[in-house]
Write a protein that holds these residues in place. Structure first.
Motif, PDB file in Angstrom:
ATOM      1  N   LEU A 144      61.110  57.265-118.429  1.00  0.00           N
ATOM      2  CA  LEU A 144      60.487  58.592-118.410  1.00  0.00           C
ATOM      3  C   LEU A 144      61.409  59.653-117.831  1.00  0.00           C
ATOM      4  O   LEU A 144      61.325  60.828-118.203  1.00  0.00           O
ATOM      5  N   ARG A 145      62.283  59.265-116.927  1.00  0.00           N
ATOM      6  CA  ARG A 145      63.194  60.231-116.309  1.00  0.00           C
ATOM      7  C   ARG A 145      64.525  60.345-117.056  1.00  0.00           C
ATOM      8  O   ARG A 145      65.280  61.289-116.840  1.00  0.00           O
ATOM      9  N   ALA A 146      64.817  59.405-117.923  1.00  0.00           N
ATOM     10  CA  ALA A 146      66.131  59.327-118.564  1.00  0.00           C
ATOM     11  C   ALA A 146      66.397  60.483-119.519  1.00  0.00           C
ATOM     12  O   ALA A 146      65.493  60.975-120.199  1.00  0.00           O
ATOM     13  N   LEU A 148      51.481  55.029-112.266  1.00  0.00           N
ATOM     14  CA  LEU A 148      52.767  55.695-112.494  1.00  0.00           C
ATOM     15  C   LEU A 148      52.726  56.516-113.778  1.00  0.00           C
ATOM     16  O   LEU A 148      53.149  57.679-113.806  1.00  0.00           O
ATOM     17  N   ILE A 149      52.221  55.901-114.856  1.00  0.00           N
ATOM     18  CA  ILE A 149      52.144  56.606-116.133  1.00  0.00           C
ATOM     19  C   ILE A 149      51.274  57.852-115.997  1.00  0.00           C
ATOM     20  O   ILE A 149      51.624  58.933-116.485  1.00  0.00           O
ATOM     21  N   ALA A 150      50.142  57.719-115.309  1.00  0.00           N
ATOM     22  CA  ALA A 150      49.241  58.859-115.142  1.00  0.00           C
ATOM     23  C   ALA A 150      49.874  59.967-114.310  1.00  0.00           C
ATOM     24  O   ALA A 150      49.646  61.154-114.562  1.00  0.00           O
ATOM     25  N   GLU A 151      50.673  59.587-113.322  1.00  0.00           N
ATOM     26  CA  GLU A 151      51.330  60.580-112.474  1.00  0.00           C
ATOM     27  C   GLU A 151      52.419  61.341-113.224  1.00  0.00           C
ATOM     28  O   GLU A 151      52.632  62.537-113.000  1.00  0.00           O
ATOM     29  N   MET A 152      53.102  60.665-114.146  1.00  0.00           N
ATOM     30  CA  MET A 152      54.256  61.259-114.794  1.00  0.00           C
ATOM     31  C   MET A 152      53.976  61.858-116.171  1.00  0.00           C
ATOM     32  O   MET A 152      54.773  62.658-116.675  1.00  0.00           O
ATOM     33  N   VAL A 153      52.851  61.459-116.786  1.00  0.00           N
ATOM     34  CA  VAL A 153      52.552  61.921-118.152  1.00  0.00           C
ATOM     35  C   VAL A 153      51.152  62.530-118.185  1.00  0.00           C
ATOM     36  O   VAL A 153      50.186  61.859-117.840  1.00  0.00           O
ATOM     37  N   PRO A 154      51.016  63.782-118.576  1.00  0.00           N
ATOM     38  CA  PRO A 154      49.698  64.411-118.645  1.00  0.00           C
ATOM     39  C   PRO A 154      48.769  63.666-119.590  1.00  0.00           C
ATOM     40  O   PRO A 154      49.211  63.014-120.542  1.00  0.00           O
ATOM     41  N   ALA A 155      47.466  63.761-119.334  1.00  0.00           N
ATOM     42  CA  ALA A 155      46.478  63.117-120.199  1.00  0.00           C
ATOM     43  C   ALA A 155      46.638  63.598-121.634  1.00  0.00           C
ATOM     44  O   ALA A 155      46.901  64.767-121.889  1.00  0.00           O
ATOM     45  N   GLY A 156      46.496  62.660-122.562  1.00  0.00           N
ATOM     46  CA  GLY A 156      46.641  63.001-123.973  1.00  0.00           C
ATOM     47  C   GLY A 156      47.280  61.867-124.746  1.00  0.00           C
ATOM     48  O   GLY A 156      47.383  60.740-124.261  1.00  0.00           O
ATOM     49  N   THR A 157      47.710  62.177-125.952  1.00  0.00           N
ATOM     50  CA  THR A 157      48.230  61.154-126.861  1.00  0.00           C
ATOM     51  C   THR A 157      49.425  60.415-126.282  1.00  0.00           C
ATOM     52  O   THR A 157      49.537  59.185-126.409  1.00  0.00           O
ATOM     53  N   ARG A 158      50.349  61.131-125.645  1.00  0.00           N
ATOM     54  CA  ARG A 158      51.549  60.492-125.132  1.00  0.00           C
ATOM     55  C   ARG A 158      51.207  59.503-124.014  1.00  0.00           C
ATOM     56  O   ARG A 158      51.772  58.401-123.944  1.00  0.00           O
ATOM     57  N   ARG A 159      50.278  59.894-123.152  1.00  0.00           N
ATOM     58  CA  ARG A 159      49.870  58.959-122.099  1.00  0.00           C
ATOM     59  C   ARG A 159      49.183  57.732-122.698  1.00  0.00           C
ATOM     60  O   ARG A 159      49.454  56.599-122.306  1.00  0.00           O
ATOM     61  N   LYS A 192      37.416  47.074-113.170  1.00  0.00           N
ATOM     62  CA  LYS A 192      36.525  48.227-113.346  1.00  0.00           C
ATOM     63  C   LYS A 192      37.182  49.579-113.060  1.00  0.00           C
ATOM     64  O   LYS A 192      37.100  50.499-113.894  1.00  0.00           O
ATOM     65  N   PRO A 193      37.839  49.778-111.898  1.00  0.00           N
ATOM     66  CA  PRO A 193      38.429  51.106-111.667  1.00  0.00           C
ATOM     67  C   PRO A 193      39.530  51.466-112.660  1.00  0.00           C
ATOM     68  O   PRO A 193      39.715  52.643-112.985  1.00  0.00           O
ATOM     69  N   LEU A 194      40.238  50.457-113.182  1.00  0.00           N
ATOM     70  CA  LEU A 194      41.285  50.724-114.170  1.00  0.00           C
ATOM     71  C   LEU A 194      40.673  51.110-115.507  1.00  0.00           C
ATOM     72  O   LEU A 194      41.157  52.033-116.181  1.00  0.00           O
ATOM     73  N   MET A 195      39.596  50.422-115.887  1.00  0.00           N
ATOM     74  CA  MET A 195      38.930  50.755-117.143  1.00  0.00           C
ATOM     75  C   MET A 195      38.276  52.127-117.046  1.00  0.00           C
ATOM     76  O   MET A 195      38.351  52.936-117.984  1.00  0.00           O
ATOM     77  N   ASP A 196      37.645  52.410-115.916  1.00  0.00           N
ATOM     78  CA  ASP A 196      36.995  53.712-115.738  1.00  0.00           C
ATOM     79  C   ASP A 196      38.003  54.861-115.838  1.00  0.00           C
ATOM     80  O   ASP A 196      37.705  55.918-116.390  1.00  0.00           O
ATOM     81  N   ALA A 197      39.186  54.636-115.292  1.00  0.00           N
ATOM     82  CA  ALA A 197      40.176  55.716-115.223  1.00  0.00           C
ATOM     83  C   ALA A 197      40.982  55.891-116.504  1.00  0.00           C
ATOM     84  O   ALA A 197      41.274  57.026-116.904  1.00  0.00           O
ATOM     85  N   THR A 227      27.958  53.704-125.412  1.00  0.00           N
ATOM     86  CA  THR A 227      27.531  52.361-125.000  1.00  0.00           C
ATOM     87  C   THR A 227      28.061  51.977-123.635  1.00  0.00           C
ATOM     88  O   THR A 227      27.742  50.909-123.138  1.00  0.00           O
ATOM     89  N   LEU A 228      28.898  52.824-123.025  1.00  0.00           N
ATOM     90  CA  LEU A 228      29.486  52.512-121.740  1.00  0.00           C
ATOM     91  C   LEU A 228      28.670  53.107-120.605  1.00  0.00           C
ATOM     92  O   LEU A 228      27.992  54.119-120.766  1.00  0.00           O
ATOM     93  N   PRO A 229      28.732  52.479-119.422  1.00  0.00           N
ATOM     94  CA  PRO A 229      28.089  53.064-118.246  1.00  0.00           C
ATOM     95  C   PRO A 229      28.798  54.353-117.858  1.00  0.00           C
ATOM     96  O   PRO A 229      29.904  54.616-118.325  1.00  0.00           O
ATOM     97  N   PRO A 230      28.202  55.186-116.999  1.00  0.00           N
ATOM     98  CA  PRO A 230      28.843  56.434-116.579  1.00  0.00           C
ATOM     99  C   PRO A 230      30.252  56.182-116.060  1.00  0.00           C
ATOM    100  O   PRO A 230      30.499  55.288-115.273  1.00  0.00           O
ATOM    101  N   GLY A 231      31.204  57.002-116.549  1.00  0.00           N
ATOM    102  CA  GLY A 231      32.599  56.863-116.123  1.00  0.00           C
ATOM    103  C   GLY A 231      33.394  55.850-116.906  1.00  0.00           C
ATOM    104  O   GLY A 231      34.571  55.662-116.679  1.00  0.00           O
ATOM    105  N   GLY A 232      32.744  55.167-117.885  1.00  0.00           N
ATOM    106  CA  GLY A 232      33.394  54.080-118.592  1.00  0.00           C
ATOM    107  C   GLY A 232      34.585  54.474-119.411  1.00  0.00           C
ATOM    108  O   GLY A 232      35.460  53.673-119.659  1.00  0.00           O
ATOM    109  N   PHE A 233      34.609  55.737-119.879  1.00  0.00           N
ATOM    110  CA  PHE A 233      35.766  56.190-120.632  1.00  0.00           C
ATOM    111  C   PHE A 233      36.384  57.403-119.934  1.00  0.00           C
ATOM    112  O   PHE A 233      36.906  58.308-120.566  1.00  0.00           O
ATOM    113  N   GLY A 234      36.327  57.408-118.622  1.00  0.00           N
ATOM    114  CA  GLY A 234      36.852  58.549-117.871  1.00  0.00           C
ATOM    115  C   GLY A 234      38.352  58.653-117.964  1.00  0.00           C
ATOM    116  O   GLY A 234      39.025  57.720-118.364  1.00  0.00           O
ATOM    117  N   THR A 235      38.872  59.790-117.565  1.00  0.00           N
ATOM    118  CA  THR A 235      40.312  60.013-117.566  1.00  0.00           C
ATOM    119  C   THR A 235      40.746  60.491-116.196  1.00  0.00           C
ATOM    120  O   THR A 235      40.179  61.444-115.662  1.00  0.00           O
TER     121      THR A 235
END
Length: 386
Positions: free
Chosen positions: A175-177, A219-230, A266-271, A375-383
């Protein structure tokens, strides 16, 4: 030992001028004569060799960081003691970096009693990046890194991780290269499978894999904004690190371990689990991860058993062949209540079935997967925030 003997022979056999090589060997508290052999090698080798002997650190991060701190060359390459280099490896990789001005070079890897990643070796690329190639699927440390890149960003291996530390380091480097090169037409690195099976990557409990997945996703979330690239990058930790915890091993887990795995996931799937990530996966991959995200262990075991048996899912073609549903367990079961969109094959899977018509199928898939949110509980497809 004895793998180290062949490893060092491959270093001596390098075609690059020995005066251009600096070897830093870190003996991490070995008890099998490795330290003494390294001293002998240093005394006879044509290139300068520095041997550092220290107490065992328990993992690869510490010794790699020690070696990196001593390195003085323009480039750094991390060579594991049980693997070996192709004779022209360093000469070719350095030339590739110099010619293209790139900060990271991937040299083709072949396995000896091991299976390395293969999808990134289709052709040699003078300059690419992590978003437009498959290099995200090879995050081991055995790459050529421009030392100025590492120094500029203070990059070191995370010594708190016992597995997956190289994935974190390499992804950050990608990502930095200022460009990445892929040398696909010459085998630079031989990944050797040890007969005793004592590879660091195969040791440790399942919880360490969740630690690794969490670190890489963060790390990916910190360095790449939410969206297709992330989303494109998130496929890697979901597929390579997280999904195997809900593969055949899961069937052997007791109820307590299964429950704990769901808690860790769970926290990884939620995020980070999004419809855009899901649509890039095969049906059985998407199904399993969806059930993890939805907290449905009652259904997961049936899917895993079907996959473990290596059974070919039947297909149902609808809408004049533009929709192909793969019939994995619980398809259109009222009791299970899973949406059809989970079973909808992406084009690469659908093409295997006679009668499939590709026109408009992908656009439907994208629309259908968005319905999975319901079909997911609250936060199930969160970003998570970048």
């Amino acid at each position: 030992m004895p793998y180290l003997v062949e490893c060092l022979k491959s270093v001596e056999a390098q075609t690059i001028d020995p005066g251009r090589i600096e070897v830093i060997a870190v003996d991490d508290g070995s008890t099998d004569g490795t330290g003494e052999y390294l001293e002998e090698f240093a005394a006879r080798a044509a290139m300068p060799v520095t041997v550092i002997r220290q107490e065992n650190s328990g993992g690869p991060s510490g010794p790699r960081n020690v070696g990196l701190g001593k390195a003085g060359g323009r480039y750094v390459f991390f060579l594991d003691a049980d693997d070996r280099l192709g004779p022209e490896a360093l000469e070719r990789m350095v030339a590739m970096a110099d010619e293209n001005g790139t900060d990271v070079v991937l040299g083709r890897v072949e396995g000896i009693n091991r299976t390395p990643p293969k999808s990134m070796w289709g052709k040699t690329l003078g300059r690419t990046d992590v978003f437009s190639s498959n290099i995200k699927f090879t995050l081991s440390a055995q790459k050529l890194f421009r030392r100025a890149l590492l120094d500029r960003h203070g990059m070191r291996f995370d010594e708190s991780l016992w597995t997956g530390e190289d994935a974190l380091f390499t992804m950050e480097a990608y990502l930095r290269a200022d460009g990445v090169s892929v040398l696909a037409d010459y085998t630079c690195y031989y990944l050797v499978g040890r007969e005793d099976g004592k590879h660091v990557t195969k040791t440790g409990g399942y919880a360490l894999r969740f630690d690794s997945a969490r670190a890489l996703m963060n790390l990916i979330a910190e360095m790449v904004p939410a969206g297709t690239r992330r989303d494109t990058l998130m496929i890697r930790p979901f597929l390579v690190t997280l999904l195997p915890q809900f593969g055949p091993k899961y069937l052997k887990d007791d109820e307590e371990v299964r429950r704990h795995k769901f808690e860790l996931a769970k926290p990884l799937m939620d995020a980070y689990w999004t419809p855009e990530v899901a649509q890039r996966l095969k049906v059985h991959e998407r199904l399993r991860l969806h059930l993890v995200a939805a907290g449905r262990p009652d259904l997961l075991a049936d899917i895993v058993e079907f996959v473990r048996a290596k059974r070919q899912a039947a297909a149902v073609l609808e809408k004049r062949g533009t929709r192909v549903y793969l019939i994995y367990p619980h398809f259109r079961s009222r009791a299970a209540g899973l949406p059809d969109s989970l079973y909808l094959a992406e084009a690469r899977e659908a093409r295997a079935f006679e009668g499939y018509r590709e026109a408009s199928a992908n656009s439907f898939l994208r629309r259908a997967l968005r319905k999975i949110r319901r079909t997911l509980p609250p936060g199930g497809f969160g970003t998570a925030a970048a």
